[in-house]
Design an enzyme around this catalytic site. Structure first.
Site, PDB file in Angstrom:
ATOM      1  CG  ASP A  97      -2.209   0.407   1.181  1.00  0.00           C
ATOM      2  OD1 ASP A  97      -2.447   1.398   0.485  1.00  0.00           O
ATOM      3  OD2 ASP A  97      -3.070  -0.246   1.800  1.00  0.00           O
ATOM      4  CG  ASP A 193      -4.821   5.262   0.872  1.00  0.00           C
ATOM      5  OD1 ASP A 193      -5.578   4.360   1.254  1.00  0.00           O
ATOM      6  OD2 ASP A 193      -4.809   6.408   1.369  1.00  0.00           O
ATOM      7  CD  GLU A 249      -9.291   3.337  -0.889  1.00  0.00           C
ATOM      8  OE1 GLU A 249     -10.168   3.112  -0.048  1.00  0.00           O
ATOM      9  OE2 GLU A 249      -8.318   4.071  -0.658  1.00  0.00           O
ATOM     10  CG  HIS A 310      -8.172  -1.866   5.916  1.00  0.00           C
ATOM     11  ND1 HIS A 310      -7.969  -2.023   4.555  1.00  0.00           N
ATOM     12  CD2 HIS A 310      -7.902  -0.569   6.177  1.00  0.00           C
ATOM     13  CE1 HIS A 310      -7.585  -0.875   4.034  1.00  0.00           C
ATOM     14  NE2 HIS A 310      -7.535   0.028   4.992  1.00  0.00           N
ATOM     15  CG  ASP A 311     -10.846   1.182   4.494  1.00  0.00           C
ATOM     16  OD1 ASP A 311     -10.374   1.474   5.602  1.00  0.00           O
ATOM     17  OD2 ASP A 311     -10.277   1.433   3.419  1.00  0.00           O
TER      18      ASP A 311
HETATM   19  C1  GLC Z   1      -8.008   4.442   2.397  1.00  0.00           C
HETATM   20  C2  GLC Z   1      -7.623   3.407   3.411  1.00  0.00           C
HETATM   21  C3  GLC Z   1      -8.244   3.802   4.723  1.00  0.00           C
HETATM   22  C4  GLC Z   1      -7.690   5.159   5.110  1.00  0.00           C
HETATM   23  C5  GLC Z   1      -7.923   6.197   4.019  1.00  0.00           C
HETATM   24  C6  GLC Z   1      -7.136   7.445   4.241  1.00  0.00           C
HETATM   25  O1  GLC Z   1      -9.368   4.486   2.185  1.00  0.00           O
HETATM   26  O2  GLC Z   1      -8.016   2.141   2.984  1.00  0.00           O
HETATM   27  O3  GLC Z   1      -8.013   2.849   5.709  1.00  0.00           O
HETATM   28  O4  GLC Z   1      -8.293   5.593   6.291  1.00  0.00           O
HETATM   29  O5  GLC Z   1      -7.526   5.694   2.776  1.00  0.00           O
HETATM   30  O6  GLC Z   1      -5.775   7.242   3.986  1.00  0.00           O
END
Ligand code: GLC
Length: 539
Positions: A97, A193, A249, A310-311
């Site tokens: 990541d 990310d 993402e 994890h989100d």
């Molecule tokens: C992404 C991550 C998340 C994080 C966010 C801000 O969505 O998966 O866990 O809080 O980015 O970096």
């Protein structure tokens, strides 16, 4: 030659919660390395590691203070290198990541930037005399007043996660150097990310408000002009290294937005939240999302398939806690068209867990939601309900290895509560049991590996009829058929092809060769056309 990632099933490792190797209650590289044999046996081909760089961990590592260092709780650079070597020795790829959108407020770049308006790094971040109405994706305003220089800085997430100014070429180059550094270390690619957040509207127009949903519409703070050329630049940097993989993402459930980001010279794939975020176990909805994706994507574009991370709330919990449903979800992820991403613990049927005192377990999104609700005059109870909904820690509990203390995750009390059911639901209990979720995942992963049609096959058809989702996938080698009965009732299904052999079912050991297939409630059935079949030979 087919690219390796098209044939791979990925597995997300949430760094703090996979395995503690040094007895401090937090996961680390030594812990992960010690579990590589488990992962190999499970049958995954690639790992996605959440951030492990030096960080104050306001957002569990998504607030990076030094991109060139391993955070000491996770080990040393030697531990990282040993981990990569051991993973590669087992033929397991590793993608990491990387957070390009923002840095920690503790990063030296930001310390310099905030030190004075004239500092050469001032423009590395986004400073304004007055804030606009943009809100943080976590909660509350996205602007923080900085006393030292009397201006506001922008943060799309927590105030400790400061947005970089991607309009500044120096920022881009600094980040491309970071990526090259990790590619040279041997990582096989990146999970980027919040990658559609890199550019913002530079006129800082106020975001509109959705009066029905009672929330801001994030119109001007993501997916802005110029983002695709930045993506192309990133892809160009990474693809200078042959065989490296990029998954982004892209924070959106809109297929028309998602599809812009992947394909030739862009990201290899982006996360399909249009499918992955689905709230209920609704076959028709899932079917429609699969069709929508299939229609929207060009021939070179490939989807990703996942239901947990994890989100988000774990899908077994979202889908009502039912193991049959979780197995069906596994079949979908591993046999429908798309690159699969599993989340640690899915293979055990691990569920969301919230202890009685939710305040003990409150990630930054939950905490900020709580604070904002109180600020808005909500009662403590109402604020807790709102926070609970958005607190992501419920899916971040330690991996459940055995029935011993702390689920075998650590020798000491872990950083986050171990779920009560860890005593029953764990690797040790499931390993020898052929009916367990773990055994099912192993069978499915093996099946996917052994049948190329599940990796690269096109859909001959994709249907939803009479409560049954079914599809036929084929390539020049083979033809496979999957049917999932999402209902509780027995249904029948007409089979267009004869000479199909049973590859897998969760309810039976053999299938009669007939034109009509009876499929019981919650049954998954996977068939393969017999290689001797005429129709196949003609193709
Ligand atoms: C992404 C991550 C998340 C994080 C966010 C801000 O969505 O998966 O866990 O809080 O980015 O970096």
């Amino acid at each position: 030659m087919v690219k390796w990632w098209k044939q791979s099933a990925f597995y997300e490792i949430y760094m703090p919660s996979f395995k503690d190797g040094n007895g401090d209650g937090l996961g680390d590289f030594a812990g992960i390395t010690s579990k590589l044999d488990y992962l190999k046996e499970l049958g995954v081909d690639g790992l996605w590691l959440t951030p492990f760089y030096a960080s104050p961990k306001v957002d569990n590592g998504y607030d990076i203070a030094d991109y060139y260092c391993i955070d000491e709780v996770y080990g040393t650079m030697e531990d990282f290198e040993a981990f990569i070597a051991e993973a590669h020795r087992r033929d397991i790829k590793v993608i990491v990541d990387i957070v390009l959108n923002h840095t920690s407020s503790e990063h030296v770049w930001f310390k310099e930037s905030r030190s004075s308006k004239d500092h050469p790094k001032r423009d590395w971040y986004i400073w304004r005399d007055e804030p606009n109405n943009w809100e943080s994706f976590f909660s509350g305003t996205a602007w923080e007043f900085d006393e030292a220089t009397g201006q506001y800085y922008y943060h799309a997430f927590a105030r400790e996660q400061v947005d970089l100014n991607w309009a500044n070429p120096e920022v881009k180059n600094a980040m491309y150097d970071v990526m090259r550094f990790w590619l040279e270390k041997g990582v096989d690619g990146f999970r980027l990310d919040v990658i559609n957040f890199l550019t913002i509207n530079e006129s800082f127009i106020d975001n509109p408000y959705d009066h029905d949903k009672k929330e801001q519409i994030h119109l001007y703070d993501k997916d802005q002009e110029g983002i695709l050329s930045v993506i192309e630049e990133i892809a160009d940097v990474v693809h200078q290294y042959p065989g490296k993989f990029l998954v982004g993402e892209v924070g959106s459930e809109d297929i028309n937005i998602l599809k812009r980001y992947s394909g030739l010279n862009k990201l290899d794939v982006s996360f399909n939240f249009n499918i992955g975020s689905i709230a209920e176990f609704d076959a028709e909805k899932i079917y429609k999302k699969l069709v929508e994706t299939e229609k929207a994507y060009d021939s070179g574009q490939i989807a990703t398939l996942f239901f947990s991370s994890h989100d988000m709330s774990r899908h077994i919990s979202r889908f009502g806690g039912d193991e049959d449903r979780a197995k069906m979800a596994a079949v979908l992820i591993l046999t429908a068209k798309g690159v699969p991403f599993l989340y640690q613990g899915d293979e055990l049927g691990m569920k969301d867990w919230v202890p009685d005192d939710i305040m003990k377990m409150m990630d930054v999104q939950g905490r900020l939601t709580y604070e904002q609700a109180v600020k808005n005059g909500k009662s403590k109870e109402a604020a807790l309900v709102a926070a609970n909904e958005r607190c992501r820690d419920k899916s971040r509990t330690p991996m459940q290895w055995d029935s011993g203390p702390h689920a075998g995750f650590s020798e000491v009390v872990p950083w986050i509560t171990v779920p009560e059911d860890a005593f029953h639901t764990n690797v040790e209990n499931q390993e020898g049991n052929p009916d367990s979720m773990l055994s099912f995942y192993k069978r499915m992963l093996k099946l996917r590996k052994e049948h190329t049609s599940f990796q690269t096959g096109e859909y001959e058809f994709l249907r939803f009829q009479n409560g049954i989702l079914s599809y036929m996938r084929s390539n020049e080698m083979e033809r496979t058929f999957v049917a999932l009965n999402f209902s509780e009732e027995e249904k029948s299904l007409e089979l267009e092809l004869k000479n199909m052999n049973l590859l897998l079912s969760n309810k039976r050991n053999k299938v009669e060769n007939s034109e009509v297939l009876t499929i019981v409630g919650n049954e998954v059935i996977i068939l393969k056309e017999d290689a001797g079949n005429d129709s196949l030979n003609q193709r």
